[in-house]
Design an enzyme around this catalytic site. Structure first.
Site, PDB file in Angstrom:
ATOM      1  N   ASP A  10       1.143  -1.164  -0.295  1.00 26.05           N
ATOM      2  CA  ASP A  10      -0.121   0.038   0.042  1.00 26.05           C
ATOM      3  C   ASP A  10       0.983   1.143  -0.222  1.00 26.05           C
ATOM      4  OD1 ASP A  10      -2.108   1.589   0.457  1.00 26.05           O
ATOM      5  OD2 ASP A  10      -1.817   1.775   2.688  1.00 26.05           O
ATOM      6  N   SER A  11       0.247   2.263  -0.134  1.00 20.29           N
ATOM      7  CA  SER A  11       1.245   3.447  -0.375  1.00 20.29           C
ATOM      8  C   SER A  11       1.722   3.911   1.201  1.00 20.29           C
ATOM      9  CB  SER A  11       0.245   4.634  -0.351  1.00 20.29           C
ATOM     10  OG  SER A  11      -0.699   4.632  -0.336  1.00 20.29           O
ATOM     11  N   CYS A  73      -3.708  -0.799  -2.236  1.00 20.42           N
ATOM     12  CA  CYS A  73      -3.967   0.312  -1.931  1.00 20.42           C
ATOM     13  C   CYS A  73      -4.972   0.380  -3.199  1.00 20.42           C
ATOM     14  CB  CYS A  73      -2.974   0.521  -2.788  1.00 20.42           C
ATOM     15  SG  CYS A  73      -2.854   2.758  -2.946  1.00 20.42           S
ATOM     16  N   GLU A 152      -5.255   9.853   9.658  1.00 18.38           N
ATOM     17  CA  GLU A 152      -4.024   9.385   9.422  1.00 18.38           C
ATOM     18  C   GLU A 152      -4.027  10.484  11.081  1.00 18.38           C
ATOM     19  OE1 GLU A 152      -0.802   9.032   7.058  1.00 18.38           O
ATOM     20  OE2 GLU A 152      -1.875   7.485   6.404  1.00 18.38           O
ATOM     21  N   CYS A 184     -10.912   2.955  -1.089  1.00 18.55           N
ATOM     22  CA  CYS A 184      -9.802   3.610  -0.329  1.00 18.55           C
ATOM     23  C   CYS A 184      -9.282   2.981   0.764  1.00 18.55           C
ATOM     24  CB  CYS A 184      -9.441   5.332  -0.009  1.00 18.55           C
ATOM     25  SG  CYS A 184      -8.053   5.745   1.078  1.00 18.55           S
ATOM     26  N   HIS A 186      -7.715   3.916   3.112  1.00 16.05           N
ATOM     27  CA  HIS A 186      -7.891   4.506   4.993  1.00 16.05           C
ATOM     28  C   HIS A 186      -9.617   4.008   5.901  1.00 16.05           C
ATOM     29  CE1 HIS A 186      -3.848   5.688   3.998  1.00 16.05           C
ATOM     30  NE2 HIS A 186      -3.671   6.488   5.541  1.00 16.05           N
TER      31      HIS A 186
HETATM   32  N1  DGL Z   1      -3.724   3.579  -0.333  1.00 12.04           N
HETATM   33  C1  DGL Z   1      -4.827   4.967  -0.604  1.00 12.04           C
HETATM   34  C2  DGL Z   1      -5.531   4.259  -1.229  1.00 12.04           C
HETATM   35  O1  DGL Z   1      -6.005   3.308  -1.077  1.00 12.04           O
HETATM   36  C3  DGL Z   1      -4.271   6.166   0.471  1.00 12.04           C
HETATM   37  C4  DGL Z   1      -3.225   6.644   0.935  1.00 12.04           C
HETATM   38  C5  DGL Z   1      -2.980   7.490  -0.240  1.00 12.04           C
HETATM   39  O2  DGL Z   1      -3.497   8.116  -1.157  1.00 12.04           O
HETATM   40  O3  DGL Z   1      -1.532   7.647  -0.780  1.00 12.04           O
HETATM   41  O4  DGL Z   1      -6.137   4.836  -2.930  1.00 12.04           O
END
Ligand code: DGL
Length: 267
Positions: A10-11, A73, A152, A184, A186
């Site tokens: 993931d990011s 992600c 976050e 997403c 989060h």
């Molecule tokens: N992990 C990203 C997503 O699921 C969210 C956070 C980001 O913008 O990197 O789209």
């Protein structure tokens, strides 16, 4: 013979929502996780950058003996996966197709809402997949860029989170959807707030949870289930912060700790 790993990336830390589900559904599976905390967010970046980042994340994960990759992600699944899927020689699951299928099954009124990062919504990936499965379904999509920083910063159930959710979800609510994809990583952490803003009778689809179910089904069908778990966590920046959050979030210790790697080496 050592067991092969499920590689998850993931990011940043959001992908832990998916890891938590995998750990619960598949307690004997070794998992290696990479969170690109040094380059987060992906959601506001160009397609070119997101694809480049996803390639390097996979290159890093492939330094382990993997049996499968899970792109936790939403943004990387929407934008990078369609580009790089042909380059991969092991099964790779993104979160789009499985969550789109779950939303199509869940909706009774035929109206589905989609929320995600700017990149995911721009890609139209969820809408395309939903229309492919059932062209009759009406979709309404909205980018919610403030949701990630809110999560976050720990604002998941606060008044601030509620106000932002009310503003973002207005269009989706007026569209009369009965199903909403939390597109997403989060957003599942905002589930309570989102559910209360959307009101009763709206099914929330959590893509991380859905994909974990598909992974279990795939591994079991292909007799690829492992017998002993092992967890490895890597990030590209601030391992201590990540470890603390990961421990709280996963409600377990991370025996090997969290290691920082130089992701630029894998570009
Ligand atoms: N992990 C990203 C997503 O699921 C969210 C956070 C980001 O913008 O990197 O789209």
């Amino acid at each position: 013979m050592p067991e092969k790993y499920i590689g998850v990336f993931d990011s940043g830390l959001g992908g832990l929502t998916c890891v938590k589900e995998l750990m619960e559904l598949l307690p004997n599976e070794p998992i290696v996780y990479f969170g690109d905390t040094g380059r987060v967010p992906y959601g506001s970046k160009s397609n070119e950058t997101i694809i480049k980042y996803a390639r390097s994340d996979i290159n890093f994960l492939k330094t382990f003996d993997l049996k499968m990759i899970v792109v936790a992600c939403g943004t990387a699944s929407a934008i990078a996966l369609p580009e790089i899927t042909g380059e991969l020689d092991i099964p790779t699951f993104g979160v789009i197709d499985t969550a789109a299928a779950a939303a199509v099954s869940a909706t009774e009124c035929g109206r589905v809402g989609i929320i995600g990062t700017a990149g995911s919504i721009r890609s139209g990936a969820y809408e395309k997949k939903i229309k492919e499965i059932n062209p009759e379904i009406i979709t309404t999509a909205t980018a919610c860029p403030l949701f990630v920083p809110l999560v976050e910063a720990g604002h998941t159930k606060t008044q601030v989170a509620r106000l932002v959710a009310e503003e973002y979800l207005e269009k989706i609510k007026s569209a009369g959807v009965d199903t909403l994809i939390l597109g997403c990583t989060h957003y599942p952490l905002l589930k309570e707030t989102i559910a209360s803003v959307m009101g009763e009778g709206v099914t929330l689809i959590d893509p991380g949870k859905i994909v974990a179910g598909y992974v279990r089904e795939y591994l079991s069908r292909n007799k690829m289930l492992a017998l002993a778990s092992d967890y490895k966590f890597f990030v590209s920046d601030c391992p201590d912060d990540f470890e603390k959050l990961a421990k709280d979030f996963l409600q377990r210790d991370i025996p090997g700790g969290v290691e920082k790697i130089d992701i630029e080496k894998y570009v």
